[in-house]
Every structure is written in structure tokens, then in C-alpha cells.
Design a protein around this motif. Sequence first.
Motif, mmCIF file in Angstrom:
data_model
loop_
_atom_site.group_PDB
_atom_site.id
_atom_site.type_symbol
_atom_site.label_atom_id
_atom_site.label_comp_id
_atom_site.label_asym_id
_atom_site.label_seq_id
_atom_site.Cartn_x
_atom_site.Cartn_y
_atom_site.Cartn_z
ATOM 1 N N THR A 14 0.822 -1.213 0.000
ATOM 2 C CA THR A 14 0.000 0.000 0.000
ATOM 3 C C THR A 14 0.854 1.260 0.000
ATOM 4 O O THR A 14 0.327 2.351 -0.143
ATOM 5 N N LYS A 15 2.151 1.102 0.199
ATOM 6 C CA LYS A 15 3.117 2.192 0.235
ATOM 7 C C LYS A 15 2.878 3.158 1.398
ATOM 8 O O LYS A 15 3.231 4.325 1.323
ATOM 9 N N LEU A 16 2.264 2.669 2.487
ATOM 10 C CA LEU A 16 2.116 3.476 3.693
ATOM 11 C C LEU A 16 3.408 3.391 4.492
ATOM 12 O O LEU A 16 3.994 2.319 4.619
ATOM 13 N N SER A 17 3.821 4.509 5.050
ATOM 14 C CA SER A 17 5.024 4.513 5.877
ATOM 15 C C SER A 17 4.722 3.814 7.207
ATOM 16 O O SER A 17 3.566 3.551 7.544
ATOM 17 N N LEU A 18 5.754 3.544 7.968
ATOM 18 C CA LEU A 18 5.577 2.934 9.285
ATOM 19 C C LEU A 18 4.740 3.853 10.173
ATOM 20 O O LEU A 18 3.865 3.401 10.904
ATOM 21 N N GLY A 19 4.976 5.158 10.100
ATOM 22 C CA GLY A 19 4.199 6.117 10.891
ATOM 23 C C GLY A 19 2.729 6.108 10.510
ATOM 24 O O GLY A 19 1.846 6.096 11.372
ATOM 25 N N ASP A 20 2.438 6.111 9.208
ATOM 26 C CA ASP A 20 1.049 6.075 8.746
ATOM 27 C C ASP A 20 0.375 4.767 9.134
ATOM 28 O O ASP A 20 -0.802 4.751 9.499
ATOM 29 N N THR A 21 1.108 3.670 9.061
ATOM 30 C CA THR A 21 0.551 2.375 9.462
ATOM 31 C C THR A 21 0.215 2.385 10.943
ATOM 32 O O THR A 21 -0.835 1.885 11.347
ATOM 33 N N THR A 22 1.068 2.995 11.754
ATOM 34 C CA THR A 22 0.807 3.094 13.192
ATOM 35 C C THR A 22 -0.456 3.906 13.449
ATOM 36 O O THR A 22 -1.304 3.519 14.255
ATOM 37 N N ILE A 23 -0.602 5.030 12.747
ATOM 38 C CA ILE A 23 -1.795 5.863 12.891
ATOM 39 C C ILE A 23 -3.038 5.077 12.498
ATOM 40 O O ILE A 23 -4.072 5.122 13.181
ATOM 41 N N ARG A 24 -2.969 4.344 11.406
ATOM 42 C CA ARG A 24 -4.111 3.551 10.948
ATOM 43 C C ARG A 24 -4.511 2.509 11.969
ATOM 44 O O ARG A 24 -5.690 2.343 12.299
ATOM 45 N N ILE A 25 -3.524 1.794 12.520
ATOM 46 C CA ILE A 25 -3.790 0.744 13.508
ATOM 47 C C ILE A 25 -4.412 1.335 14.768
ATOM 48 O O ILE A 25 -5.382 0.796 15.309
ATOM 49 N N LEU A 26 -3.865 2.456 15.237
ATOM 50 C CA LEU A 26 -4.424 3.099 16.428
ATOM 51 C C LEU A 26 -5.836 3.613 16.167
ATOM 52 O O LEU A 26 -6.707 3.523 17.028
ATOM 53 N N GLY A 27 -6.071 4.162 14.972
ATOM 54 C CA GLY A 27 -7.420 4.614 14.622
ATOM 55 C C GLY A 27 -8.419 3.477 14.641
ATOM 56 O O GLY A 27 -9.531 3.619 15.172
ATOM 57 N N GLU A 28 -8.047 2.338 14.078
ATOM 58 C CA GLU A 28 -8.929 1.166 14.083
ATOM 59 C C GLU A 28 -9.179 0.679 15.509
ATOM 60 O O GLU A 28 -10.292 0.288 15.851
ATOM 61 N N HIS A 29 -8.149 0.704 16.336
ATOM 62 C CA HIS A 29 -8.268 0.271 17.731
ATOM 63 C C HIS A 29 -9.311 1.116 18.467
ATOM 64 O O HIS A 29 -10.205 0.589 19.118
ATOM 65 N N TYR A 30 -9.189 2.438 18.360
ATOM 66 C CA TYR A 30 -10.120 3.323 19.059
ATOM 67 C C TYR A 30 -11.519 3.264 18.463
ATOM 68 O O TYR A 30 -12.519 3.389 19.179
ATOM 69 N N ALA A 31 -11.647 3.059 17.157
ATOM 70 C CA ALA A 31 -12.959 2.932 16.528
ATOM 71 C C ALA A 31 -13.676 1.677 17.043
ATOM 72 O O ALA A 31 -14.882 1.717 17.304
ATOM 73 N N ARG A 32 -12.935 0.586 17.212
ATOM 74 C CA ARG A 32 -13.530 -0.648 17.757
ATOM 75 C C ARG A 32 -14.020 -0.437 19.187
ATOM 76 O O ARG A 32 -14.954 -1.081 19.621
ATOM 77 N N LYS A 33 -13.378 0.451 19.921
ATOM 78 C CA LYS A 33 -13.779 0.736 21.303
ATOM 79 C C LYS A 33 -14.953 1.709 21.370
ATOM 80 O O LYS A 33 -15.421 2.033 22.445
ATOM 81 N N GLY A 34 -15.417 2.183 20.221
ATOM 82 C CA GLY A 34 -16.589 3.039 20.169
ATOM 83 C C GLY A 34 -16.314 4.523 20.043
ATOM 84 O O GLY A 34 -17.243 5.326 20.036
ATOM 85 N N TYR A 35 -15.054 4.900 19.914
ATOM 86 C CA TYR A 35 -14.713 6.312 19.756
ATOM 87 C C TYR A 35 -14.888 6.741 18.308
ATOM 88 O O TYR A 35 -14.696 5.956 17.394
#
Length: 63
Positions: A14-35
Motif C-alpha cells: 500500500t506504500k504506507l510509511s511505518l508512521g502512517d501504518t501506526t496511525i491507521r492501527i491506532l485509529g482502528e483500535h479506538y474505533a472498535r472501542k466506540g470512539y
Amino acid sequence: MEKLASMWGEQAHTKLSLGDTTIRILGEHYARKGYQVEFLTGDAQLKAYQPETKSMKNRRSDS
């Protein structure tokens, strides 16, 4: 870190950097928690990975 590194390796196409991948993973984590998650960025590629917001139904009856 090992989990993040392996997930980044899987997402390399996907050509996402490590930083962007971290942001994506954290975003998914918080979305699953209902935020509600919004990526405040001008990076269209990263913004495309923003988790969808689910509409909250009103539990209260106004009748």
C-alpha cells in the motif's frame, strides 16, 4: 513492536510509511472501542484508511 513490524510488512504494497501504518492501527483500535476517529491530515492516502464512523441510535424515546 514485533506485531507492528509484521503488520507493516504485510501492508508494504500500500506504500504506507511505518508512521502512517501506526496511525491507521491506532485509529482502528479506538474505533472498535466506540470512539469517533478522524484523521486530521492533508494526506489523502492516509485519510482513505480513516475508520468509518457508525451512527449512534438515539436510545431515548421522544414520544
